[in-house]
Design a protein around this motif. Structure first.
Motif, PDB file in Angstrom:
ATOM      1  N   GLY A  99       0.792  -1.227   0.000  1.00  0.00           N
ATOM      2  CA  GLY A  99       0.000   0.000   0.000  1.00  0.00           C
ATOM      3  C   GLY A  99       0.823   1.275   0.000  1.00  0.00           C
ATOM      4  N   PHE A 100       2.134   1.124  -0.182  1.00  0.00           N
ATOM      5  CA  PHE A 100       3.016   2.294  -0.191  1.00  0.00           C
ATOM      6  C   PHE A 100       3.193   2.775  -1.625  1.00  0.00           C
ATOM      7  CE2 PHE A 100       7.255   4.295  -0.219  1.00  0.00           C
ATOM      8  CZ  PHE A 100       7.056   5.253   0.773  1.00  0.00           C
ATOM      9  N   ASP A 101       3.005   4.073  -1.829  1.00  0.00           N
ATOM     10  CA  ASP A 101       3.140   4.679  -3.150  1.00  0.00           C
ATOM     11  C   ASP A 101       4.528   5.297  -3.269  1.00  0.00           C
ATOM     12  OD1 ASP A 101       3.004   6.154  -5.483  1.00  0.00           O
ATOM     13  OD2 ASP A 101       1.145   7.190  -4.960  1.00  0.00           O
ATOM     14  N   LYS A 102       5.446   4.553  -3.868  1.00  0.00           N
ATOM     15  CA  LYS A 102       6.825   5.028  -3.938  1.00  0.00           C
ATOM     16  C   LYS A 102       6.951   6.280  -4.793  1.00  0.00           C
ATOM     17  CE  LYS A 102       8.353   1.877  -7.590  1.00  0.00           C
ATOM     18  NZ  LYS A 102       9.280   0.807  -7.916  1.00  0.00           N
ATOM     19  N   PHE A 103       6.021   6.477  -5.725  1.00  0.00           N
ATOM     20  CA  PHE A 103       6.085   7.673  -6.565  1.00  0.00           C
ATOM     21  C   PHE A 103       5.762   8.925  -5.752  1.00  0.00           C
ATOM     22  CE2 PHE A 103       5.169   4.181  -9.530  1.00  0.00           C
ATOM     23  CZ  PHE A 103       6.346   4.244 -10.266  1.00  0.00           C
ATOM     24  N   ALA A 104       4.798   8.825  -4.844  1.00  0.00           N
ATOM     25  CA  ALA A 104       4.480   9.963  -3.973  1.00  0.00           C
ATOM     26  C   ALA A 104       5.677  10.286  -3.083  1.00  0.00           C
ATOM     27  CB  ALA A 104       3.249   9.650  -3.122  1.00  0.00           C
ATOM     28  N   PHE A 105       6.316   9.253  -2.574  1.00  0.00           N
ATOM     29  CA  PHE A 105       7.492   9.464  -1.723  1.00  0.00           C
ATOM     30  C   PHE A 105       8.621  10.100  -2.538  1.00  0.00           C
ATOM     31  CE2 PHE A 105      11.127   8.062   0.929  1.00  0.00           C
ATOM     32  CZ  PHE A 105      10.683   8.526   2.164  1.00  0.00           C
ATOM     33  N   GLN A 106       8.813   9.632  -3.758  1.00  0.00           N
ATOM     34  CA  GLN A 106       9.840  10.205  -4.628  1.00  0.00           C
ATOM     35  C   GLN A 106       9.557  11.677  -4.923  1.00  0.00           C
ATOM     36  OE1 GLN A 106      12.614   7.737  -4.470  1.00  0.00           O
ATOM     37  NE2 GLN A 106      12.912   9.299  -5.990  1.00  0.00           N
ATOM     38  N   GLY A 147      -3.863  13.512   5.586  1.00  0.00           N
ATOM     39  CA  GLY A 147      -2.970  14.289   4.736  1.00  0.00           C
ATOM     40  C   GLY A 147      -1.519  13.885   4.844  1.00  0.00           C
ATOM     41  N   SER A 148      -1.057  13.695   6.071  1.00  0.00           N
ATOM     42  CA  SER A 148       0.361  13.373   6.253  1.00  0.00           C
ATOM     43  C   SER A 148       0.693  11.987   5.705  1.00  0.00           C
ATOM     44  CB  SER A 148       0.775  13.508   7.718  1.00  0.00           C
ATOM     45  OG  SER A 148      -0.082  12.800   8.565  1.00  0.00           O
ATOM     46  N   SER A 149      -0.225  11.043   5.840  1.00  0.00           N
ATOM     47  CA  SER A 149       0.059   9.701   5.314  1.00  0.00           C
ATOM     48  C   SER A 149       0.107   9.726   3.786  1.00  0.00           C
ATOM     49  CB  SER A 149      -0.966   8.685   5.813  1.00  0.00           C
ATOM     50  OG  SER A 149      -2.274   9.049   5.443  1.00  0.00           O
ATOM     51  N   GLU A 150      -0.768  10.492   3.170  1.00  0.00           N
ATOM     52  CA  GLU A 150      -0.757  10.579   1.710  1.00  0.00           C
ATOM     53  C   GLU A 150       0.491  11.302   1.220  1.00  0.00           C
ATOM     54  OE1 GLU A 150      -4.575  12.314   0.906  1.00  0.00           O
ATOM     55  OE2 GLU A 150      -5.590  10.380   1.079  1.00  0.00           O
ATOM     56  N   LEU A 151       0.911  12.337   1.921  1.00  0.00           N
ATOM     57  CA  LEU A 151       2.123  13.069   1.559  1.00  0.00           C
ATOM     58  C   LEU A 151       3.337  12.146   1.529  1.00  0.00           C
ATOM     59  CD1 LEU A 151       3.632  15.877   1.196  1.00  0.00           C
ATOM     60  CD2 LEU A 151       3.957  15.771   3.668  1.00  0.00           C
ATOM     61  N   LEU A 152       3.414  11.248   2.502  1.00  0.00           N
ATOM     62  CA  LEU A 152       4.560  10.348   2.618  1.00  0.00           C
ATOM     63  C   LEU A 152       4.451   9.100   1.738  1.00  0.00           C
ATOM     64  CD1 LEU A 152       5.075  10.728   6.434  1.00  0.00           C
ATOM     65  CD2 LEU A 152       6.801  11.201   4.687  1.00  0.00           C
ATOM     66  N   GLY A 153       3.305   8.901   1.109  1.00  0.00           N
ATOM     67  CA  GLY A 153       3.150   7.763   0.208  1.00  0.00           C
ATOM     68  C   GLY A 153       2.438   6.564   0.802  1.00  0.00           C
ATOM     69  N   LYS A 184      -0.436   5.294   0.844  1.00  0.00           N
ATOM     70  CA  LYS A 184      -1.697   5.472   0.126  1.00  0.00           C
ATOM     71  C   LYS A 184      -2.857   4.690   0.758  1.00  0.00           C
ATOM     72  CE  LYS A 184      -3.532   5.232  -4.540  1.00  0.00           C
ATOM     73  NZ  LYS A 184      -3.234   4.922  -5.924  1.00  0.00           N
ATOM     74  N   ASP A 185      -2.662   3.414   1.011  1.00  0.00           N
ATOM     75  CA  ASP A 185      -3.740   2.605   1.590  1.00  0.00           C
ATOM     76  C   ASP A 185      -4.154   3.143   2.958  1.00  0.00           C
ATOM     77  OD1 ASP A 185      -3.760   0.988  -0.624  1.00  0.00           O
ATOM     78  OD2 ASP A 185      -2.949  -0.785   0.393  1.00  0.00           O
ATOM     79  N   PHE A 186      -3.175   3.491   3.766  1.00  0.00           N
ATOM     80  CA  PHE A 186      -3.487   4.026   5.091  1.00  0.00           C
ATOM     81  C   PHE A 186      -4.190   5.381   4.969  1.00  0.00           C
ATOM     82  CE2 PHE A 186      -2.424   6.373   8.992  1.00  0.00           C
ATOM     83  CZ  PHE A 186      -3.057   5.548   9.899  1.00  0.00           C
ATOM     84  N   GLY A 187      -3.752   6.202   4.033  1.00  0.00           N
ATOM     85  CA  GLY A 187      -4.404   7.495   3.804  1.00  0.00           C
ATOM     86  C   GLY A 187      -5.857   7.314   3.385  1.00  0.00           C
ATOM     87  N   ASN A 188      -6.105   6.342   2.512  1.00  0.00           N
ATOM     88  CA  ASN A 188      -7.482   6.055   2.088  1.00  0.00           C
ATOM     89  C   ASN A 188      -8.330   5.573   3.253  1.00  0.00           C
ATOM     90  OD1 ASN A 188      -7.007   6.770  -0.587  1.00  0.00           O
ATOM     91  ND2 ASN A 188      -6.498   4.680  -1.205  1.00  0.00           N
ATOM     92  N   LYS A 189      -7.745   4.714   4.076  1.00  0.00           N
ATOM     93  CA  LYS A 189      -8.468   4.208   5.247  1.00  0.00           C
ATOM     94  C   LYS A 189      -8.767   5.359   6.213  1.00  0.00           C
ATOM     95  CE  LYS A 189      -7.652   0.122   6.680  1.00  0.00           C
ATOM     96  NZ  LYS A 189      -7.193  -1.137   7.228  1.00  0.00           N
ATOM     97  N   SER A 190      -7.807   6.239   6.402  1.00  0.00           N
ATOM     98  CA  SER A 190      -8.000   7.393   7.285  1.00  0.00           C
ATOM     99  C   SER A 190      -9.104   8.293   6.750  1.00  0.00           C
ATOM    100  CB  SER A 190      -6.699   8.203   7.396  1.00  0.00           C
ATOM    101  OG  SER A 190      -5.681   7.442   7.993  1.00  0.00           O
ATOM    102  N   ILE A 201      -5.005  -1.344  14.524  1.00  0.00           N
ATOM    103  CA  ILE A 201      -4.054  -2.384  14.118  1.00  0.00           C
ATOM    104  C   ILE A 201      -3.177  -1.863  12.984  1.00  0.00           C
ATOM    105  CG2 ILE A 201      -3.858  -4.645  12.994  1.00  0.00           C
ATOM    106  CD1 ILE A 201      -6.406  -5.438  14.635  1.00  0.00           C
ATOM    107  N   HIS A 202      -3.786  -1.183  12.028  1.00  0.00           N
ATOM    108  CA  HIS A 202      -3.036  -0.644  10.892  1.00  0.00           C
ATOM    109  C   HIS A 202      -2.046   0.432  11.356  1.00  0.00           C
ATOM    110  CE1 HIS A 202      -3.384   0.114   6.304  1.00  0.00           C
ATOM    111  NE2 HIS A 202      -2.165   0.319   6.709  1.00  0.00           N
TER     112      HIS A 202
END
Length: 134
Positions: free
Chosen positions: A18-25, A75-81, A83-89, A114-115
């Protein structure tokens, strides 16, 4: 030194589901390596705080407290990539806002906790020196 640390952390996080490496890049490209590591370290602290605030909100029946945590982490989870956690939030944020009856969301809140704990552990494993960046 900082660049090597960021390279190590990036490599470790890229394998996270669920990590978006492109967002992190993009974050790396838009800021300095030191800033990225500081943001990630602060996010880890926010995750640790989130567990406490959500548990307190559940114990006290305070949906607003839990909503604030979800809203902040979106917002902070999406900024860091994350993605799945940001969507859940975001989903939980919207649901708590539209239907504030806590009992309706307990299963999702427990899964969210848990997440959060899993994500915090993954960050700590990937970035054991994070306390040096706080």
């Amino acid at each position: 030194m900082v660049e090597k640390e960021l390279e190590h952390v990036s490599t470790q996080l890229f394998g996270t589901s669920g990590f978006d490496k492109f967002a992190f890049q993009h974050l790396i490209e838009d800021t300095a390596p030191l800033v990225v590591l500081k943001i990630l370290a602060r996010f880890y602290v926010s995750l640790q705080d989130a567990v406490l605030f959500i548990e307190k909100g559940v114990d006290e029946g305070d949906t607003l407290e839990i909503w604030k945590v979800c809203h902040k982490l979106t917002g902070s989870s999406e900024l860091l990539g994350f993605k799945d956690f940001g969507n859940k939030s975001r989903r939980l944020d919207i649901e708590l806002k539209s239907m504030p009856e806590l009992d309706l969301h307990m299963e999702e809140i427990n899964e969210y906790l848990i997440h959060i704990k899993f994500l915090g552990q993954k960050i700590l494993e990937s970035f054991p020196q994070l306390k040096n960046y706080l």
